[in-house]
Motif scaffolding. Structure first.
Motif, PDB file in Angstrom:
ATOM      1  N   ILE A 108      50.852  53.649  37.874  1.00  0.00           N
ATOM      2  CA  ILE A 108      49.910  52.905  37.056  1.00  0.00           C
ATOM      3  C   ILE A 108      48.807  53.859  36.613  1.00  0.00           C
ATOM      4  CG2 ILE A 108      50.369  50.634  38.055  1.00  0.00           C
ATOM      5  CD1 ILE A 108      47.835  51.019  39.793  1.00  0.00           C
ATOM      6  N   TYR A 110      44.886  53.711  34.729  1.00  0.00           N
ATOM      7  CA  TYR A 110      43.804  52.865  34.224  1.00  0.00           C
ATOM      8  C   TYR A 110      42.518  53.672  34.181  1.00  0.00           C
ATOM      9  CZ  TYR A 110      42.695  52.429  39.225  1.00  0.00           C
ATOM     10  OH  TYR A 110      42.404  52.693  40.546  1.00  0.00           O
ATOM     11  N   TYR A 123      56.742  48.415  43.289  1.00  0.00           N
ATOM     12  CA  TYR A 123      56.584  47.231  42.448  1.00  0.00           C
ATOM     13  C   TYR A 123      57.862  46.412  42.448  1.00  0.00           C
ATOM     14  CZ  TYR A 123      59.663  49.310  38.942  1.00  0.00           C
ATOM     15  OH  TYR A 123      60.753  49.831  38.297  1.00  0.00           O
ATOM     16  N   ILE A 148      45.880  48.476  31.100  1.00  0.00           N
ATOM     17  CA  ILE A 148      46.532  49.298  32.115  1.00  0.00           C
ATOM     18  C   ILE A 148      47.843  49.799  31.539  1.00  0.00           C
ATOM     19  CG2 ILE A 148      47.920  47.506  33.235  1.00  0.00           C
ATOM     20  CD1 ILE A 148      47.089  48.747  35.952  1.00  0.00           C
ATOM     21  N   PHE A 150      51.762  51.399  32.738  1.00  0.00           N
ATOM     22  CA  PHE A 150      52.732  51.554  33.826  1.00  0.00           C
ATOM     23  C   PHE A 150      53.824  52.491  33.333  1.00  0.00           C
ATOM     24  CE2 PHE A 150      56.804  50.405  35.712  1.00  0.00           C
ATOM     25  CZ  PHE A 150      56.517  50.454  37.059  1.00  0.00           C
ATOM     26  N   ASN A 168      52.535  49.329  28.194  1.00  0.00           N
ATOM     27  CA  ASN A 168      51.111  49.107  27.940  1.00  0.00           C
ATOM     28  C   ASN A 168      50.832  47.616  28.012  1.00  0.00           C
ATOM     29  OD1 ASN A 168      51.827  51.602  25.871  1.00  0.00           O
ATOM     30  ND2 ASN A 168      49.918  51.874  26.976  1.00  0.00           N
ATOM     31  N   THR A 170      47.989  44.461  30.128  1.00  0.00           N
ATOM     32  CA  THR A 170      46.781  44.132  30.885  1.00  0.00           C
ATOM     33  C   THR A 170      47.177  43.769  32.305  1.00  0.00           C
ATOM     34  OG1 THR A 170      46.923  41.843  30.095  1.00  0.00           O
ATOM     35  CG2 THR A 170      45.479  43.335  28.881  1.00  0.00           C
ATOM     36  N   VAL A 171      46.217  43.886  33.216  1.00  0.00           N
ATOM     37  CA  VAL A 171      46.469  43.576  34.620  1.00  0.00           C
ATOM     38  C   VAL A 171      45.512  42.480  35.067  1.00  0.00           C
ATOM     39  CG1 VAL A 171      44.897  45.376  35.481  1.00  0.00           C
ATOM     40  CG2 VAL A 171      46.777  44.573  36.935  1.00  0.00           C
ATOM     41  N   ILE A 200      50.991  42.879  36.043  1.00  0.00           N
ATOM     42  CA  ILE A 200      50.844  43.526  34.742  1.00  0.00           C
ATOM     43  C   ILE A 200      51.591  42.685  33.714  1.00  0.00           C
ATOM     44  CG2 ILE A 200      51.367  45.571  33.363  1.00  0.00           C
ATOM     45  CD1 ILE A 200      51.255  47.206  35.960  1.00  0.00           C
ATOM     46  N   GLN A 201      50.879  42.278  32.678  1.00  0.00           N
ATOM     47  CA  GLN A 201      51.483  41.534  31.562  1.00  0.00           C
ATOM     48  C   GLN A 201      51.729  42.518  30.420  1.00  0.00           C
ATOM     49  OE1 GLN A 201      52.247  37.936  31.096  1.00  0.00           O
ATOM     50  NE2 GLN A 201      53.411  39.117  29.580  1.00  0.00           N
ATOM     51  N   PRO A 202      52.996  42.880  30.178  1.00  0.00           N
ATOM     52  CA  PRO A 202      53.276  43.878  29.131  1.00  0.00           C
ATOM     53  C   PRO A 202      52.922  43.380  27.734  1.00  0.00           C
ATOM     54  CG  PRO A 202      55.146  43.608  30.626  1.00  0.00           C
ATOM     55  CD  PRO A 202      54.209  42.471  30.893  1.00  0.00           C
TER      56      PRO A 202
END
Length: 213
Positions: A108, A110, A123, A148, A150, A168, A170-171, A200-202
């Protein structure tokens, strides 16, 4: 012909796994191509084994590589008259997703207080979500809908090829139902207490593969 179980064959199993992953193939797909069972392919990739000549030929054919190049421990020799130019290829989102779903360790990245932070994490996936655990007092545990990245990759130094996948998004803290769904499938390798589940939402998934043959 039987190939005995040796350190060389352990390396061969690793090379077979890396080659399969570089092609974006699942164990089941290789099993279907070789008429072997998925259990047999997994055994060859992960544990000591004795490999028959017929199995080796079928594996090489399924992985689109010669037996010589698959079994040699040193990088393939290149003709000084016909240099090989590495080829960088984009990967389809479906290939990237398949590789993410089959892995368990990534990185990850950030923006931390002192600048960009990159950390390895174990993960698991839940639908499109990528979930990992961290300490409740860690910087990333305080994030909520922050950007964030990954990253996941595999490299075969002998074959001079590999692939990488970048996510790419958000977390945020994982929701209770998400935690319940992955609780038995997500175990951090590092010691200490890591009781904060993050999701993490891609927003974008990209990948590329490099080949030198």
């Amino acid at each position: 012909m039987d190939l005995e179980t040796t350190g060389r064959q352990s390396d061969l199993g690793t090379r077979i796994r890396h080659r399969r992953q570089a092609l974006g193939l699942t164990i089941a797909e290789v099993a279907e191509r070789t008429a072997l069972t998925a259990e047999r392919v997994e055994h060859i990739e992960t544990r000591p084994f004795a490999l028959t000549g017929a199995e080796l030929v079928r594996l090489a054919h399924a992985l689109d590589i010669s037996v010589i190049d698959l079994t040699r421990s040193d990088p393939p020799r290149r003709s000084r008259h016909t240099p090989v130019v590495p080829v960088l290829e984009p990967m389809r989102k479906e290939e990237c997703t398949q590789l993410i779903n089959s892995g368990d360790v990534g990185r990850i990245a950030y923006d931390g207080v002192d600048g960009l932070v990159v950390l390895p994490v174990t993960y698991c996936t839940l639908g499109e979500l990528i979930l990992f655990r961290t300490a409740s007092d860690s910087a990333v545990a305080q994030f909520d809908l922050d950007p964030i990245a990954f990253e996941l990759d595999a490299v075969d130094e002998g074959m001079h090829d590999g692939w990488s996948v970048l996510v790419n998004g958000t977390v945020r803290p994982a929701e209770d139902q998400e935690i319940d769904a992955v609780r038995n499938h997500l175990e951090p390798w590092a010691g200490g207490t890591r009781d904060s589940y993050m999701a993490i939402q891609p927003h974008r998934v990209t990948g590329r593969r490099i080949r030198s043959w």
